[in-house]
Design an enzyme around this catalytic site. Structure first.
Site, mmCIF file in Angstrom:
data_model
loop_
_atom_site.group_PDB
_atom_site.id
_atom_site.type_symbol
_atom_site.label_atom_id
_atom_site.label_comp_id
_atom_site.label_asym_id
_atom_site.label_seq_id
_atom_site.Cartn_x
_atom_site.Cartn_y
_atom_site.Cartn_z
ATOM 1 N N GLU A 9 73.798 -6.514 34.153
ATOM 2 C CA GLU A 9 72.416 -6.620 34.629
ATOM 3 C C GLU A 9 71.840 -5.364 35.237
ATOM 4 O O GLU A 9 70.679 -5.340 35.611
ATOM 5 C CB GLU A 9 72.254 -7.795 35.616
ATOM 6 C CG GLU A 9 72.908 -7.620 36.964
ATOM 7 C CD GLU A 9 74.341 -8.090 36.938
ATOM 8 O OE1 GLU A 9 75.144 -7.422 36.272
ATOM 9 O OE2 GLU A 9 74.652 -9.091 37.586
ATOM 10 N N ASP A 81 77.007 -10.604 37.159
ATOM 11 C CA ASP A 81 77.781 -10.819 38.390
ATOM 12 C C ASP A 81 78.428 -12.201 38.467
ATOM 13 O O ASP A 81 77.943 -13.177 37.873
ATOM 14 C CB ASP A 81 76.875 -10.626 39.614
ATOM 15 C CG ASP A 81 76.544 -9.167 39.853
ATOM 16 O OD1 ASP A 81 77.288 -8.305 39.340
ATOM 17 O OD2 ASP A 81 75.545 -8.886 40.537
ATOM 18 N N ASP A 83 78.427 -14.797 40.385
ATOM 19 C CA ASP A 83 77.841 -15.753 41.312
ATOM 20 C C ASP A 83 76.815 -16.571 40.540
ATOM 21 O O ASP A 83 76.658 -16.413 39.327
ATOM 22 C CB ASP A 83 77.220 -15.052 42.530
ATOM 23 C CG ASP A 83 76.127 -14.056 42.156
ATOM 24 O OD1 ASP A 83 75.693 -14.036 40.982
ATOM 25 O OD2 ASP A 83 75.702 -13.285 43.038
ATOM 26 N N GLU A 85 73.570 -16.599 40.503
ATOM 27 C CA GLU A 85 72.479 -15.826 39.906
ATOM 28 C C GLU A 85 72.974 -15.108 38.654
ATOM 29 O O GLU A 85 72.289 -15.070 37.630
ATOM 30 C CB GLU A 85 71.960 -14.810 40.939
ATOM 31 C CG GLU A 85 70.509 -14.428 40.785
ATOM 32 C CD GLU A 85 69.542 -15.563 41.051
ATOM 33 O OE1 GLU A 85 68.528 -15.632 40.323
ATOM 34 O OE2 GLU A 85 69.782 -16.379 41.950
ATOM 35 N N TYR A 283 82.621 -6.817 45.078
ATOM 36 C CA TYR A 283 81.290 -7.451 45.038
ATOM 37 C C TYR A 283 80.761 -7.712 46.441
ATOM 38 O O TYR A 283 81.492 -8.189 47.316
ATOM 39 C CB TYR A 283 81.360 -8.747 44.242
ATOM 40 C CG TYR A 283 80.011 -9.302 43.893
ATOM 41 C CD1 TYR A 283 79.050 -8.501 43.279
ATOM 42 C CD2 TYR A 283 79.674 -10.633 44.179
ATOM 43 C CE1 TYR A 283 77.795 -8.997 42.950
ATOM 44 C CE2 TYR A 283 78.428 -11.130 43.845
ATOM 45 C CZ TYR A 283 77.491 -10.311 43.240
ATOM 46 O OH TYR A 283 76.257 -10.808 42.929
ATOM 47 N N ARG A 285 78.212 -9.653 47.577
ATOM 48 C CA ARG A 285 77.635 -10.944 47.999
ATOM 49 C C ARG A 285 78.759 -11.963 48.059
ATOM 50 O O ARG A 285 79.177 -12.505 47.037
ATOM 51 C CB ARG A 285 76.534 -11.397 47.037
ATOM 52 C CG ARG A 285 75.309 -10.511 47.104
ATOM 53 C CD ARG A 285 74.103 -11.098 46.407
ATOM 54 N NE ARG A 285 72.981 -10.188 46.495
ATOM 55 C CZ ARG A 285 72.649 -9.305 45.560
ATOM 56 N NH1 ARG A 285 73.355 -9.225 44.449
ATOM 57 N NH2 ARG A 285 71.608 -8.512 45.711
ATOM 58 N N HIS A 328 85.251 -15.255 45.755
ATOM 59 C CA HIS A 328 85.363 -13.803 45.845
ATOM 60 C C HIS A 328 86.347 -13.412 46.925
ATOM 61 O O HIS A 328 86.775 -14.225 47.720
ATOM 62 C CB HIS A 328 84.011 -13.176 46.207
ATOM 63 C CG HIS A 328 82.962 -13.376 45.181
ATOM 64 N ND1 HIS A 328 81.643 -13.520 45.511
ATOM 65 C CD2 HIS A 328 83.038 -13.464 43.839
ATOM 66 C CE1 HIS A 328 80.938 -13.684 44.405
ATOM 67 N NE2 HIS A 328 81.758 -13.651 43.385
#
Length: 843
Positions: A9, A81, A83, A85, A283, A285, A328
C-alpha cells in the site's frame, strides 16, 4: 515481465521489498485504499447495509495500470499491512482487479526484513473475510453516525458542523475536564519545609509530615520551633528495585514520544510509518507488548556485548488489555545491531524504540531508599527527609527513568548525608507557604491517548486521526491560556525570627494542552443531552468489542448494524423533530445604558455577545468575542467592553485608521487594509502611536524585496507556508531556498517556473463564461466556475489529446458539462419579493 506481482500500500514499502525479492517479482503500490465509500452522499443501502464502494477519481489511472500489470502476472501477492485496514485494502484490490482465488495469495509480515518477506512468501493464506468485515462494520457504522447526526447539528446548532462516534467522545472528555476545572474550588493549606544542617554543615531538606489548614496553626508551629532542639529521631534504610517498562505499543509510543521528544501523535505515527517501511522497526500499529523469541535473543546478544552479563535479564511481557486485537509483536527494532540511523528526526524516534526495547530485557535497577525523621518530641508533627542511592543502574543505563504527567514536580528523592539517631541538627530555615489545591490537568495529546485507551475507546490505528479531526473541526484547540494571579502568604523562620511576606503566585495558565472551543462545548452539550448512549463511554467501548467479535468470527457484521440502526435512527428522528435549538446562550446580565439583556451565545460567525432580544422591535446589536474569551466564562463587564470596538483614530498618511475585532481576531484597519494586532495585545489599549507602529511594521514587511521585469516582488507567509508575490500571482517558496535571503536569481527562477506552469495550465479558456479546459495531474479536465467535469471519450472510445482539445468549440464543451449536470446552465430563479403587510386603521 515478472510472473509474480506483489501489491503493497505504500511506495516506500514497495521500494524496500523489491530489493529483497529480486527480478522474479515486480512490486507495485496501491497508495492506500483504491476505493472507498463515495465522498458525496452516504453510499450505504440502509435496508441491507451494503456499501456502495467506488474507485476515487485520483486512483482511476492507478487502477488501470494495476489491471494491466495483473494481466501479465501468473500470481498476484497481496501484501498490505497485517491489520483490519490492511486486510480490507487486499480485499478491495482482489475485488476491483478481478483476482481469482487460484491466482492470488495473501501474505502478511510485521517487519520488512528479508527473512520476514521470504518467510511470508513461503506461507501464504487467503483473505480473512472476518477481518474485512470488522473493518467494513467500523467504516459503515461511523459513516451512518456521521451522516445522520451531522444534519441534526446543522438544523439545531449551526450549519457546516459534523459529528463522529469516536471523535465526539474524545471532545466530551476534553469538555468535561474543562468544566471540572471551572467548577473547581481551590482549598488553601500551609506546607512546611525545613533545611537542616548537621555537624559538618551539610544540608538536609525535609518536609513536615502534615499540612496546616490555617495560618494561625502554621505560625504557632514556627513559634514552637524557635524553642526546641532538632534531632535525628530515626533513620531507616530499605533496599528496593525499579523495573523496566514493557516494550512499546502504539499508544505508549505516542505518549513517550510526546513527553520525551515533544512530538505530537500525528508526527509520531508519520515517523514510525517511515521507520517501518524502511525496514528499521516492526509494525507500528499494535496493542501487544509481546516479543518474539528471535527478538529476545537479539536483545540479549546486544546487552551482553555492550553492558555485560549482569545487565541481561531476558523476559516476555503479557498484554493486559483484553481487547488487544492484532497478533503482532510490540514495536521493536528489526535488527539490534543497528544502533542509529542517518536521518536526524527518524533517528530520535528510532533511538527511543531501540532503548526502550533493550531496557525491557535488562536487569532491574537496585536502589537503597533512606528516610530520616527530624524533629522533637515537643512538636506536634515531625519533618521527614527522603532520598535514594542507586546501587546498580540495571536498565536505567539504557533508558533512564520514565515519568508520567501525574508525577509530582517536587521530587524529594535526593542523596542524603550520613547521620545518626540522636544527632543534633540546626535549622537553617523553616518556611510555611500557603499552597492551593489544583484541579485535574487539561489533556495533552499523550494524556488523551492514555485516557481513550483506558476507556477502551478506539484502537491503535484511530488515535492519531481522531485527535487530528477534532482539531480540524475546531471543536478543541491548544490555545495558550494566560495565567491568573493570586496572593499567597509565606512565613519564614530564620535565626529565631519569623518574617511574613505576601507573594504573587500565577496559576491556571496552560500551553500545548487541549481546551474546548465555544462551538465544541455547545455541540458536546447538545449531543450529550440528546444522544446520551452514542456519547456514553461504555457504549463506545462495547461497539469496539463488537468489532473484535466480528474479527474473530463470533458475530455477523450486518446483524450488528441492524441492531444498532434499529435503535439509532428513531432517536435521530425524535431529536430532529423535538429537540430545542442550541446556541450555548448564557444571560450575563443587563446593559446599564439601555436596560436590555446581555447574552453570550453562538452566532452565525461564531461566539458573540448580543445586547437585546431577537423579537424586540429595535434590532439587537452584536460583538464578536476575542481570542481567549469564552462564552462560559466571560463576565458582563468584559462583554460590554467589546462594544467599544470598532473605534476610529486619526488619519495616517491620508488614510483612515480604526481598531476593531473580526472573525480572525483584533485588527487595525488602515484605508482598506486589515492588519492583525499581535497576539495577546488588548485592542482597546491601541492608541494612535501604537496603531502607526503596527501600520509601519506591516509596510516594512510588505515592502518589495526585488523586482521582476520592472514590477515589484513582495514576500510573506500564508496558510501554505512562505511565498513571494508578483502582480496578482502567489508563488510558493520550497524549503530548498533560503527564504530569508532570496537572491535575484532565486526570484527569477521561482517566477519563471510559475509563469511557465500557468501558461501550460489552460488548453482553452472562456473567461466570460467562466469555463476552461485545463491540464491536470491526471490529464485534461473541464472547469466551470469552481466545479470540475470530466472530458468524455471520442466516438472511437479513445481519449482526446491536448492538441485536439484546442479546437473544441464552446458549444461542444457546454454539451459535455450538461451531460454530467443537466442543471449546470439552468437560470436560477430569483426569490419572490415579499409583500408588504397592509394595516387598516381603526376608525
Amino acid at each position: 515481465m515478472s510472473k509474480n506481482l506483489v501489491i503493497v500500500e505504500s511506495p516506500a514499502k514497495a521500494k524496500t521489498i523489491q530489493k529483497y525479492l529480486g527480478k522474479d517479482f515486480e512490486v507495485k503500490s496501491s497508495f492506500g485504499h483504491i476505493r472507498d465509500l463515495p465522498k458525496k452522499g452516504m453510499g450505504i443501502d440502509l435496508e441491507t447495509f451494503n456499501p456502495d464502494y467506488e474507485v476515487s477519481a485520483d486512483k482511476k489511472k492507478l487502477v488501470t495500470e494495476l489491471k494491466a500489470a495483473v494481466k501479465k502476472a501468473d500470481i498476484v501477492w497481496l501484501a498490505s499491512d497485517e491489520d483490519r485496514e490492511g486486510e480490507a485494502i487486499a480485499w478491495h484490490l482482489a475485488d476491483e482487479l478481478k483476482l481469482k482465488p487460484e491466482n492470488r495469495r495473501r501474505i502478511v509480515f510485521h517487519e520488512i526484513t528479508k527473512n520476514a518477506i521470504l518467510k511470508a512468501i513461503e506461507s501464504p493464506r487467503d483473505i480473512d473475510q472476518n477481518l474485512v468485515n470488522a473493518q467494513q462494520a467500523r467504516r459503515v457504522l461511523d459513516r451512518i453516525v456521521g451522516f445522520e447526526m451531522s444534519p441534526v447539528l446543522w438544523k439545531k446548532v449551526k450549519p457546516g458542523l459534523s459529528a463522529g462516534r469516536v471523535q465526539s467522545v474524545a471532545v466530551r472528555l476534553i469538555v468535561e475536564r474543562e468544566k471540572e476545572i471551572r467548577e473547581f474550588v481551590p482549598k488553601a493549606s500551609f506546607k512546611l519545609d525545613g533545611v537542616f544542617l548537621n555537624n559538618t554543615s551539610q544540608e538536609i531538606s525535609a518536609k513536615l509530615k502534615k499540612d496546616f489548614e490555617k495560618e494561625e496553626e502554621a505560625e504557632k508551629f514556627l513559634e514552637l520551633a524557635k524553642t526546641v532542639e532538632f534531632k535525628v529521631l530515626n533513620v531507616e534504610t530499605k533496599p528496593g528495585t525499579r523495573s523496566a517498562s514493557a516494550p512499546f505499543t502504539t499508544s505508549t509510543l505516542q505518549q513517550e514520544a510526546s513527553s520525551r521528544l515533544g512530538y505530537n501523535v500525528t508526527n509520531t505515527m508519520r515517523l514510525a510509518q517511515r521507520l517501518y517501511e524502511e525496514g528499521y522497526i516492526t509494525y507500528m500499529r499494535t496493542d501487544s507488548v509481546n516479543l518474539s523469541q528471535e527478538a529476545i535473543e537479539g536483545a540479549k546478544k546486544q546487552i551482553l556485548s555492550e553492558y555485560g552479563a549482569d545487565y541481561s535479564s531476558p523476559r516476555n511481557y503479557t498484554t493486559k488489555s483484553a481487547s488487544a486485537q492484532e497478533a503482532h509483536e510490540a514495536i521493536r527494532p528489526t535488527d539490534f545491531g543497528v544502533k542509529s540511523i542517518g536521518d536526524t528526526q527518524l533517528n530520535k524516534l528510532y533511538q527511543l524504540i531501540y532503548r526502550r526495547t533493550l531496557a525491557s530485557q535488562m536487569s532491574n535497577a537496585k536502589i537503597e531508599k533512606t528516610t530520616i525523621e527530624i524533629g522533637n518530641k515537643k512538636l506536634p508533627q515531625q519533618f521527614e527527609a527522603q532520598g535514594e542511592v542507586i546501587i546498580f543502574d540495571g536498565f536505567l543505563r539504557a533508558y533512564g527513568i520514565v515519568k508520567t504527567e501525574e508525577d509530582d514536580e517536587e521530587n524529594n528523592e535526593k542523596l542524603l548525608p550520613k547521620v545518626n539517631v540522636g544527632e543534633v541538627l540546626n535549622y537553617k530555615i523553616i518556611t510555611a507557604t500557603e499552597k492551593f489545591t489544583r484541579p485535574s490537568a487539561r489533556y495533552t495529546e499523550a494524556g488523551l491517548v492514555r485516557k481513550l485507551e483506558e476507556l477502551g475507546i478506539g484502537r491503535p490505528s484511530t488515535y492519531a486521526p481522531t485527535i487530528q479531526t477534532i482539531q480540524n473541526r475546531e471543536y478543541v484547540d491548544k490555545r495558550e491560556i494566560e495565567p491568573q494571579t493570586r496572593e499567597v502568604m509565606k512565613m519564614s523562620l530564620t535565626k529565631d525570627k519569623i518574617k511574613k511576606e505576601i507573594l504573587n503566585e500565577k496559576f491556571g495558565g496552560d500551553k500545548n494542552k487541549f481546551s474546548p472551543t465555544d462551538i465544541g462545548e455547545v455541540v458536546n452539550d447538545f449531543l450529550t443531552d440528546n444522544f446520551k448512549e452514542i456519547l456514553d463511554y461504555g457504549f463506545t467501548a462495547r461497539v469496539e468489542e463488537g468489532f473484535d467479535e466480528i474479527a474473530n468470527g463470533d458475530q455477523k457484521w450486518k446483524e450488528m448494524m441492524t441492531d444498532f440502526y434499529s435503535k439509532f435512527h428513531p432517536k435521530i428522528e425524535d431529536v430532529e423533530e423535538n429537540a430545542d435549538r442550541a446556541t450555548g446562550d448564557r444571560l450575563l446580565g443587563v446593559d446599564p445604558k439601555t436596560g436590555k439583556n446581555v447574552h453570550a451565545r453562538i452566532g452565525r460567525f461564531g461566539p458573540m455577545i448580543q445586547i437585546g432580544e431577537t423579537e424586540d422591535e429595535e434590532k439587537p446589536i452584536f460583538a464578536s468575542l476575542m481570542v481567549g474569551q469564552n462564552i462560559a466564562t466571560i463576565s458582563l463587564e468584559e462583554a460590554l467592553e467589546l462594544f467599544k470596538l470598532p473605534f476610529d483614530l486619526n488619519d495616517f498618511e491620508g488614510q483612515s485608521v480604526s481598531i476593531g475585532v473580526g472573525r480572525f481576531g483584533p485588527y487595525v484597519k488602515w484605508g482598506e487594509t486589515f492588519i492583525s494586532i499581535p497576539k495577546g495585545e488588548d485592542p482597546l489599549s491601541v492608541n494612535q502611536e501604537r496603531a502607526e507602529e503596527i501600520i509601519n511594521e506591516k509596510k516594512k514587511a510588505d515592502a518589495p524585496i526585488a523586482t521582476y521585469k520592472g514590477e515589484p516582488v513582495t514576500k510573506g507567509t500564508g496558510r501554505f507556508g512562505p511565498f513571494i508575490k508578483y502582480q496578482s500571482i502567489f508563488v510558493n517558496v520550497p524549503k530548498k531556498y533560503d527564504f530569508d535571503n532570496l537572491s535575484q536569481s532565486d526570484i527569477n527562477e521561482l517566477i519563471d517556473a510559475k509563469l511557465e506552469k500557468e501558461a501550460n495550465r489552460y488548453i482553452q479558456q472562456w473567461e466570460k463564461e467562466k469555463i476552461s479546459i485545463e491540464n491536470g495531474r491526471w490529464g485534461p479536465f473541464i472547469k466551470f466556475g469552481k466545479t470540475m467535469f470530466k472530458i468524455p471519450k471520442k466516438k472511437d472510445d479513445t481519449k482526446y489529446e491536448a492538441e485536439e482539445l484546442k479546437t473544441v468549440s464552446l458549444d461542444e464543451v457546454k454539451k459535455w458539462i450538461t451531460a454530467q449536470d443537466k442543471n449546470a446552465f439552468a437560470e436560477k430563479k430569483k426569490p419572490a419579493a415579499k409583500k408588504k403587510a397592509t394595516t387598516t386603521k381603526k376608525k
